[in-house]
Scaffold this active site. Structure first.
Site, PDB file in Angstrom:
ATOM      1  CB  CYS A  87       0.592  -2.292  13.865  1.00  0.00           C
ATOM      2  SG  CYS A  87       0.980  -1.863  12.173  1.00  0.00           S
ATOM      3  CD  GLU A 146      -2.305  -1.021   2.916  1.00  0.00           C
ATOM      4  OE1 GLU A 146      -3.196  -1.818   3.178  1.00  0.00           O
ATOM      5  OE2 GLU A 146      -1.890  -0.184   3.732  1.00  0.00           O
ATOM      6  CB  CYS A 188       2.608   7.212   3.674  1.00  0.00           C
ATOM      7  SG  CYS A 188       2.964   6.049   4.976  1.00  0.00           S
ATOM      8  CB  CYS A 229       5.567  -5.802   9.310  1.00  0.00           C
ATOM      9  SG  CYS A 229       6.607  -4.947  10.525  1.00  0.00           S
ATOM     10  CB  CYS A 279       3.354  -3.160  16.766  1.00  0.00           C
ATOM     11  SG  CYS A 279       5.076  -2.651  16.626  1.00  0.00           S
ATOM     12  CB  CYS A 328      -0.951   0.885   9.799  1.00  0.00           C
ATOM     13  SG  CYS A 328      -0.545   2.529  10.280  1.00  0.00           S
TER      14      CYS A 328
HETATM   15  N1  SAH Z   1       7.603   0.115  11.281  1.00  0.00           N
HETATM   16  C1  SAH Z   1       7.691   1.538  11.300  1.00  0.00           C
HETATM   17  C2  SAH Z   1       6.869   2.252  10.255  1.00  0.00           C
HETATM   18  C3  SAH Z   1       5.492   1.750   9.923  1.00  0.00           C
HETATM   19  S1  SAH Z   1       4.130   2.092  10.995  1.00  0.00           S
HETATM   20  C4  SAH Z   1       7.344   2.036  12.684  1.00  0.00           C
HETATM   21  O1  SAH Z   1       6.998   1.253  13.542  1.00  0.00           O
HETATM   22  O2  SAH Z   1       7.487   3.228  12.929  1.00  0.00           O
HETATM   23  C5  SAH Z   1       3.832   3.810  10.918  1.00  0.00           C
HETATM   24  C6  SAH Z   1       3.232   4.358  12.205  1.00  0.00           C
HETATM   25  O3  SAH Z   1       1.828   4.053  12.320  1.00  0.00           O
HETATM   26  C7  SAH Z   1       3.874   3.803  13.437  1.00  0.00           C
HETATM   27  O4  SAH Z   1       4.071   4.815  14.387  1.00  0.00           O
HETATM   28  C8  SAH Z   1       2.837   2.808  13.917  1.00  0.00           C
HETATM   29  O5  SAH Z   1       3.014   2.499  15.250  1.00  0.00           O
HETATM   30  C9  SAH Z   1       1.562   3.543  13.615  1.00  0.00           C
HETATM   31  N2  SAH Z   1       0.342   2.720  13.617  1.00  0.00           N
HETATM   32  C10 SAH Z   1       0.232   1.386  13.445  1.00  0.00           C
HETATM   33  N3  SAH Z   1      -1.054   0.982  13.514  1.00  0.00           N
HETATM   34  C11 SAH Z   1      -1.787   2.099  13.759  1.00  0.00           C
HETATM   35  C12 SAH Z   1      -3.184   2.346  13.922  1.00  0.00           C
HETATM   36  N4  SAH Z   1      -4.083   1.367  13.843  1.00  0.00           N
HETATM   37  N5  SAH Z   1      -3.576   3.625  14.134  1.00  0.00           N
HETATM   38  C13 SAH Z   1      -2.663   4.636  14.165  1.00  0.00           C
HETATM   39  N6  SAH Z   1      -1.353   4.459  14.011  1.00  0.00           N
HETATM   40  C14 SAH Z   1      -0.902   3.205  13.814  1.00  0.00           C
END
Ligand code: SAH
Length: 335
Positions: free
Chosen positions: A114, A87, A100, A107, A111, A326
């Site tokens: 996410c 995406e 973005c 991944c 987390c 995300c």
């Molecule tokens: N792996 C990298 C970049 C990808 S995620 C990182 O962890 O920074 C980009 C951002 O979106 C990260 O800060 C992540 O924690 C956040 N993110 C993930 N899921 C989300 C959600 N459901 N709502 C808002 N932000 C989210």
């Protein structure tokens, strides 16, 4: 080979290794990035040089299979050469547009909140595949910034992401200003240290999301490997040595990390360092165990940071209407 994988230096090396002139690299890259040529045979270089290029390089397809336009955010779903889906999100701001990009198919960081991590990493994207996401969108909408914050952990695909940044900055190509690119990481400390050592030209953002190890390890497994007492000094060193402010991303999850106590702990954690907090609304999707904090609670959290003189920004909620947060669009296709 994908021509978009080539940094200026790599292309110079290729040319000289094959008995051609290094000076050709500039002509080829500006044809690709300045003139937007998408057929290698149209590059204006002598026949012999052209044959060398067309025999060794190609422009692989990245096919756009879905677009959802939510006004301020437009989400593109791309199918790569081997069928993997990634995406890319175009964000329209008052000052211009930014994109973005994704760096991996899937991944491995896991987390909890996410969506991207629900599918394990299949593979790293090549630099060229990241470049192509930008070019696809840049053709229609001139871009003023790039966030490396899509699917994947950029620093887990270190070399390719560095090449990607190098290609975006190349002065005879797209020539983005270094400060227009931000790479976001969940906190891979050895790679952050490498970025400091090599004087990484662009910006760094760190997904923090919790002010103490107990909570952070629960939300982000990577914290068990690189806990806050290891992560924060690495971030501070990056910030001090390279004289850049680092954004600490903090997604507001109701009843989990959004209390005033958490905000106070966060202030102590940041201390005198030159970091600022970027508060993000949690974007929930169906079947989620978490939800976004109430607006009032977000404001209380914000106020604590402000009172303690911590720099804080709040990202406008952009992608939620198009499931642009995300991994959401992609997971609509995969689940
Ligand atoms: N792996 C990298 C970049 C990808 S995620 C990182 O962890 O920074 C980009 C951002 O979106 C990260 O800060 C992540 O924690 C956040 N993110 C993930 N899921 C989300 C959600 N459901 N709502 C808002 N932000 C989210």
């Amino acid at each position: 080979m994908n021509i978009y994988d080539m940094t200026y230096q790599k292309l110079c090396d290729f040319l000289t290794e094959h008995g051609d002139k290094k000076s050709r690299a500039e002509i080829i890259l500006s044809a690709l990035y300045r003139n937007g040529i998408s057929d290698l045979s149209l590059i204006e270089i002598p026949e012999k040089a052209k044959k060398l290029i067309t025999d060794n390089f190609e422009i692989p397809t990245i096919e756009c299979i879905d677009v959802s336009d939510g006004g301020t955010a437009v989400k593109y779903l791309f199918r790569l050469n081997d069928g993997n889906l990634v995406e890319t999100v175009l964000m329209r701001h008052e000052y211009g547009a930014s994109v973005c990009v994704s760096t991996q198919a899937g991944c491995n960081m896991g987390c909890k909140f996410c969506r991207s991590g629900r599918l394990r990493k299949i593979r790293n994207l090549t630099a060229g595949e990241i470049v192509q996401q930008v070019l696809y969108i840049n053709r229609k909408t001139p871009l003023s910034g790039i966030s490396v914050m899509g699917i994947g952990e950029p620093l887990d695909n270190f070399e390719n992401v560095l090449d990607f940044v190098d290609i975006m900055l190349y002065p005879k190509g797209l020539a983005l200003a270094p400060r227009r690119i931000t790479v976001s990481t969940c906190g891979l400390v050895p790679q952050i240290e490498k970025l400091t050592e090599m004087h990484f030209p662009s910006n760094l953002a760190v997904s923090l999301h919790a002010p103490n190890n107990e909570l952070r390890s629960e939300l982000m497994p990577i914290n068990k490997k690189y806990p806050l007492e290891v992560l924060m000094p690495a971030v501070t060193e990056f910030s001090e040595k390279l004289n850049k402010r680092v954004a600490l991303e903090y997604v507001m999850i109701k009843g989990v990390n959004d209390s005033e106590k958490c905000a106070e702990e966060l202030c102590r954690l940041i201390g005198e360092s030159n970091c600022y907090v970027n508060i993000i609304r949690y974007n929930s999707s169906e079947g989620d165990i978490y939800e976004c904090s109430d607006f009032e609670q977000i404001m209380r959290f914000y106020d604590v940071l402000k009172k303690n003189n911590i720099g804080v920004t709040m990202r406008r909620e952009m992608g939620s209407s198009v499931n642009a947060a995300c991994g959401q669009l992609r997971s609509d296709y995969i689940n």
